[in-house]
Design an enzyme around this catalytic site. Sequence first.
Site, PDB file in Angstrom:
ATOM      1  N   CYS A  86       0.845  -1.201   0.000  1.00 45.92           N
ATOM      2  CA  CYS A  86       0.000   0.000   0.000  1.00 45.92           C
ATOM      3  C   CYS A  86       0.877   1.246   0.000  1.00 45.92           C
ATOM      4  O   CYS A  86       1.907   1.296   0.677  1.00 45.92           O
ATOM      5  CB  CYS A  86      -0.914   0.015   1.222  1.00 45.92           C
ATOM      6  SG  CYS A  86      -2.208  -1.248   1.177  1.00 45.92           S
ATOM      7  N   CYS A 358      -4.114   0.463 -16.957  1.00 45.86           N
ATOM      8  CA  CYS A 358      -3.840   0.473 -15.513  1.00 45.86           C
ATOM      9  C   CYS A 358      -2.584   1.268 -15.188  1.00 45.86           C
ATOM     10  O   CYS A 358      -2.133   1.267 -14.042  1.00 45.86           O
ATOM     11  CB  CYS A 358      -3.720  -0.946 -14.976  1.00 45.86           C
ATOM     12  SG  CYS A 358      -2.375  -1.902 -15.712  1.00 45.86           S
TER      13      CYS A 358
END
Length: 413
Positions: A86, A358
């Site tokens: 993350c 993406c």
Amino acid sequence: MSGDWTGQRLELEVDAVAHGGHCVGRYEGRVVFVRHALPGELVIAEVTEDRGGSFCRAEAVEVLRAAPGRVQPPCPLAVPAGCGGCDWQHADAPTQRRLKADVVREQLSRLAGIDRAVEVEELPGGTLGWRSRLRLVAGSDGGLGFRAYRSHRVVPVEEHGCRIAVPGSVDEVLGRSWRPGTEVAVTRDSTGETHISASEGPGGRARPQQLRGGTAHERAAGREWRVDAHGFWQVHPHAAGTLAAVVGEWAGASAGAHTWDLYAGVGLFAAVLAEQVGHSGSVLAVESARGAVESGRRNLADLPQVRWKRGAVHRVVAARPARAPEVVVLDPPRKGAGTRVVRSIAGAGARRVVYVSCDPAALARDLATFAGAGYRLRELRAFDAFPMTHHVECVALLTTEQAAMDRDGSTSH
């Protein structure tokens, strides 16, 4: 300060966000890419990587002046020297989306010369508990974890689990011992079934052993899909349906038209195109992965207008099929389609191109090539399909000037 800065602590004013999950600071004339910071902050950054040259990498280990939008990361592993999965747990959801929009806008401007306002749209479900596909690795003690940022070091997750994973999906693989280096893939499908495979050997490169399940059941575009549980499918539960809806709206293929779906995967967008062109039309679905093509043929067996071609996209489209496509949909890997594919699409005479991406940098590079071939960016939408990370999913509609005039009934740009 000269020499290798690794391990040094620098007091920095943090500037703009940069592509890749970090922000930009400067110290003694060098650029410092800082993770765990936000634009406008004053931080103490510890240099983690310095290979010389004009830049180095660092992590914000202390925040002296916080920016609006900073929050306490919900996962205790989303910290400097922690898990590398993350990038933005220290930012609230609106701030994350704004940062991603800034990145998309900057990449379009810098790499494609396109100045355009960008909004990153939220998908349902919030920022936690969304990731349906994960890959963990066993550390030297046999416990599972995730890699640290730009490192092979394994950060154990036994105690904390993964906050962005679908709740309960990794429970069955934690709390047991694995051979060090084993990679464990976990997928939770739309029915709630968990699928588990493990690959041993250096870097998990041995043939995967399916430990549970294997064929995932997914739903999108009004269809039921049976796919390889660890093959390609969108990791956010709402992403596949959302992207299929946008692609369908922008493709707008005519009944009886010929269309292409490049990098087709298991045929999600081919199914959308097939419904539009009907049995009198055709869809050329191009995909290089054998398993995906086999899965696509099974899933779309009721749509004979879809013709599958297995092979590298650049080779297939360079052959220039005799019938020009009205619409081309492409969803290339992270590196983008590249010059050869873009020029082949343009050379085939496609009037509309729907590009799913993406990676905003790869998208911008390909848009620049399309522009050189006479296409312009007509529409752009961006979706936060990977909350807490720096990744963002974009969909772009490109048209030729003539197609734009035909559709608009004008010559306005």
